[in-house]
Scaffold this motif. Structure first.
Motif, PDB file in Angstrom:
ATOM      1  N   ASN A   3       0.825  -1.210   0.000  1.00  0.00           N
ATOM      2  CA  ASN A   3       0.000   0.000   0.000  1.00  0.00           C
ATOM      3  C   ASN A   3       0.859   1.261   0.000  1.00  0.00           C
ATOM      4  N   ALA A   4       1.994   1.218   0.705  1.00  0.00           N
ATOM      5  CA  ALA A   4       2.901   2.367   0.716  1.00  0.00           C
ATOM      6  C   ALA A   4       3.502   2.595  -0.663  1.00  0.00           C
ATOM      7  N   ALA A   5       3.855   1.503  -1.344  1.00  0.00           N
ATOM      8  CA  ALA A   5       4.408   1.633  -2.698  1.00  0.00           C
ATOM      9  C   ALA A   5       3.376   2.239  -3.639  1.00  0.00           C
ATOM     10  N   ALA A   6       2.132   1.804  -3.521  1.00  0.00           N
ATOM     11  CA  ALA A   6       1.068   2.384  -4.343  1.00  0.00           C
ATOM     12  C   ALA A   6       0.871   3.855  -4.002  1.00  0.00           C
ATOM     13  N   SER A  15       1.178   7.130  -6.417  1.00  0.00           N
ATOM     14  CA  SER A  15       0.093   8.103  -6.531  1.00  0.00           C
ATOM     15  C   SER A  15       0.584   9.509  -6.234  1.00  0.00           C
ATOM     16  N   TRP A  16       1.419   9.652  -5.201  1.00  0.00           N
ATOM     17  CA  TRP A  16       1.962  10.976  -4.873  1.00  0.00           C
ATOM     18  C   TRP A  16       2.794  11.512  -6.033  1.00  0.00           C
ATOM     19  N   GLU A  17       3.654  10.666  -6.594  1.00  0.00           N
ATOM     20  CA  GLU A  17       4.514  11.105  -7.688  1.00  0.00           C
ATOM     21  C   GLU A  17       3.696  11.465  -8.921  1.00  0.00           C
ATOM     22  N   GLN A  18       2.577  10.770  -9.095  1.00  0.00           N
ATOM     23  CA  GLN A  18       1.687  11.063 -10.212  1.00  0.00           C
ATOM     24  C   GLN A  18       1.140  12.481 -10.123  1.00  0.00           C
ATOM     25  N   GLU A  19       0.919  12.952  -8.904  1.00  0.00           N
ATOM     26  CA  GLU A  19       0.338  14.285  -8.696  1.00  0.00           C
ATOM     27  C   GLU A  19       1.381  15.396  -8.688  1.00  0.00           C
ATOM     28  N   THR A  20       2.648  15.038  -8.634  1.00  0.00           N
ATOM     29  CA  THR A  20       3.674  16.063  -8.445  1.00  0.00           C
ATOM     30  C   THR A  20       4.676  16.151  -9.600  1.00  0.00           C
ATOM     31  N   PHE A  21       5.278  15.026  -9.985  1.00  0.00           N
ATOM     32  CA  PHE A  21       6.387  15.080 -10.936  1.00  0.00           C
ATOM     33  C   PHE A  21       6.223  14.208 -12.178  1.00  0.00           C
ATOM     34  N   MET A  22       5.232  13.348 -12.231  1.00  0.00           N
ATOM     35  CA  MET A  22       5.106  12.397 -13.331  1.00  0.00           C
ATOM     36  C   MET A  22       4.847  13.099 -14.667  1.00  0.00           C
ATOM     37  N   PRO A  23       5.551  12.722 -15.720  1.00  0.00           N
ATOM     38  CA  PRO A  23       5.256  13.307 -17.033  1.00  0.00           C
ATOM     39  C   PRO A  23       3.881  12.847 -17.523  1.00  0.00           C
ATOM     40  N   PRO A  24       3.158  13.684 -18.231  1.00  0.00           N
ATOM     41  CA  PRO A  24       1.773  13.382 -18.613  1.00  0.00           C
ATOM     42  C   PRO A  24       1.602  12.071 -19.382  1.00  0.00           C
ATOM     43  N   GLU A  25       2.561  11.730 -20.237  1.00  0.00           N
ATOM     44  CA  GLU A  25       2.394  10.526 -21.049  1.00  0.00           C
ATOM     45  C   GLU A  25       2.462   9.234 -20.242  1.00  0.00           C
ATOM     46  N   ALA A  26       2.894   9.335 -19.001  1.00  0.00           N
ATOM     47  CA  ALA A  26       3.003   8.136 -18.160  1.00  0.00           C
ATOM     48  C   ALA A  26       1.678   7.718 -17.548  1.00  0.00           C
ATOM     49  N   ALA A  27       0.627   8.500 -17.760  1.00  0.00           N
ATOM     50  CA  ALA A  27      -0.632   8.275 -17.047  1.00  0.00           C
ATOM     51  C   ALA A  27      -1.212   6.884 -17.288  1.00  0.00           C
ATOM     52  N   ARG A  28      -1.223   6.426 -18.538  1.00  0.00           N
ATOM     53  CA  ARG A  28      -1.871   5.140 -18.832  1.00  0.00           C
ATOM     54  C   ARG A  28      -1.165   3.995 -18.130  1.00  0.00           C
TER      55      ARG A  28
END
Length: 499
Positions: A17-20, A24-37
């Protein structure tokens, strides 16, 4: 099998759960848009693995045979058994499907909000609601499907109870709002949008979060996101986010709000680490901490008398011509607003009532998704006398529905009520009261750590509230606080209704 075998299994689930959570946190802060899928697939995989491990036959055997040796072990077993009973009602395939849908809906919401286009988000919201209805059916309920979802955030609470609390609160605070508006207000609030450089906003807010509230860089960090939030992966790894806008209180008070959440997680006792107990008792209790730090402390006169000189140094263009009392008056302006996270203390709960009523209607099918913007605007006009000019400042403003967090909103108001009840109980300690009056919060933080934080989920929300304050949750202290504070600010002679 021993209790240690069970704790090892629970630790593995916690780690997944911590890894997930970190993804999720990185998705909201630094993830490049194309990585969403692909990120959505990764999150679904981790959610599925965690669910499979927790609901496996071996876990059931461990929960059935483990013998706790201490009271702490007994609390872990009690909470784990409750969670297991709930989790086994949801098939792994459903959990994975829901995780994928949440990820897709979230990115659709970001795009739709940027373009103020509810129609583009509507199909995703429809899907999230269908999944929520299915979840409620799987979990089971007696009165309303909303109860099954609310229980995830506020264990034991029912929609009917929320309705009663909200009706009472509305009846006792709406007259106050009307009296404030009738009194008129000639103050100049342009200070709230004076130029305040983004980096200076974040630096000041973070510095105060550390000095006043104890949030330190040794175990926490702050970044930016579309919607402020707090995540933690252990009590030694806590992340908060904020957002920067021309209306600079959004950054400051957003940071201090999330600091309240963070310090709750930080204060959970070490003995609960990597177990189901290592979280807050409920979202309502959690919100009591964030709303306390943000409002009861951060919007108080002693706070600004202490930190006004620091704000002068950080943003002289903001404070020019002002003193601490003038700034205190400004940040406590009562003015109905379109945006929930910018709402003042008097009008904030009407934003929550609106969302709660709409969630009930969407869930039971009495309101169609396509009609949601119109219903939203009508209730905004009814409660606050405002009509949003676009979807971005109306129905699309919150992240919650895109994340599947249906049943979450009532906890904000429950937290408001509990925040005052807890602070009043804490002030019975003379050291706490003296510290709060000087904006020195060390004694208060120690009291909260002892009475609230350390227990994690080992106490139910009701048990914790009674143990810490001496009585169940009540709106009386909160209503009295609003009448007292805003009666003084707006010269209403303190003659509001008695709580």
């Amino acid at each position: 099998m021993t209790f240690n075998d069970l704790k090892r299994r629970l630790g593995q689930i916690s780690d997944l759960n911590a890894a997930a959570g970190l993804l999720s946190w990185e998705q909201e802060t630094f993830m490049p848009p194309e990585a969403a899928r692909v990120r959505g697939l990764q999150l679904a995989t981790l959610a599925g693995l965690s669910h499979e491990l927790f609901t496996a036959a071996e876990t059931a055997q461990l929960l059935g045979e483990a013998q706790p040796g201490t009271e702490a072990d007994a609390a872990v077993l009690r909470v784990a058994r409750r969670d297991f009973e709930k989790a086994t009602k949801l098939p792994t395939a459903f959990v994975e499907k829901q995780a994928r849908a949440q990820n897709e809906a979230h990115h659709a919401w970001l795009d739709a909000r940027a373009r103020s286009d509810f129609a583009a988000f509507a199909p995703y919201l429809e899907r999230m609601l269908n999944l929520a209805r299915r979840q409620a059916d799987l979990m089971g309920f007696e009165e309303h499907p909303y109860d099954a979802l609310l229980d995830d955030y506020e264990p034991g609470m029912r929609a009917s109870q929320v309705k009663t609390v909200f009706a009472d609160l509305r009846d006792r605070t709406l007259p106050l709002l009307r009296r404030i508006r009738a009194a008129g207000d000639a103050a100049d609030y342009s200070v709230l949008t004076r130029p305040f450089p983004a980096e200076a906003q974040k630096a000041f807010a973070w510095r105060v979060a550390g000095e006043a509230f104890g949030l330190l860089g040794s175990f926490a960090r702050q970044d930016e996101s579309a919607h402020p939030f707090q995540s933690n992966f252990s009590r030694s790894d806590i992340r908060i986010t904020t957002r920067v806008e021309p209306y600079w209180p959004a950054c400051l008070f957003g940071t201090w709000h999330e600091a309240g959440h963070a310090m709750y997680e930080r204060g959970v006792a070490d003995r609960w680490e990597r177990t189901p107990v290592s979280r807050g008792a409920s979202l309502g209790v959690h919100e009591s901490q964030s709303r306390m730090f943000e409002n009861l402390l951060g919007r108080s006169l002693p706070f600004w008398e202490r930190y006004f000189p620091e704000l002068q140094a950080a943003a002289p263009q903001v404070t020019e011509g002002l003193d601490a009392r003038a700034l205190y008056r400004a940040v406590n302006r009562v003015n109905p607003s379109l945006i929930r996270v910018e709402a003042d203390e008097v009008t904030y709960n009407f934003h929550i009532m609106l969302r709660f009523e709409l969630e009930l209607a969407l869930l039971d099918g009495s309101l169609a998704v396509r009609d949601l913007p119109e219903a939203w605007n009508a209730r905004m006009q009814e409660y606050l006398g405002l009509t949003p000019p676009d979807d971005a400042r109306g129905v699309l403003q919150d992240i919650h529905w895109s994340a599947g967090l249906i049943g979450y909103f009532p906890t904000y108001t429950l937290g408001n009520l509990l925040s005052v009840q807890l602070l009043e109980a804490a002030r019975r300690d003379e050291a706490v009261a003296a510290g709060v009056d000087r904006a020195e919060y060390g004694p208060l933080r120690a009291w909260l750590a002892q009475q609230v934080h350390q227990h994690g989920r080992s106490l139910t929300p009701v048990e914790l509230t009674v143990q810490a304050t001496g009585q169940p949750l009540t709106a009386d202290p909160y209503v009295a606080y609003l009448h007292r504070k805003y009666g003084e600010i707006y010269s209403l002679n303190g003659d509001g209704p008695q709580a």
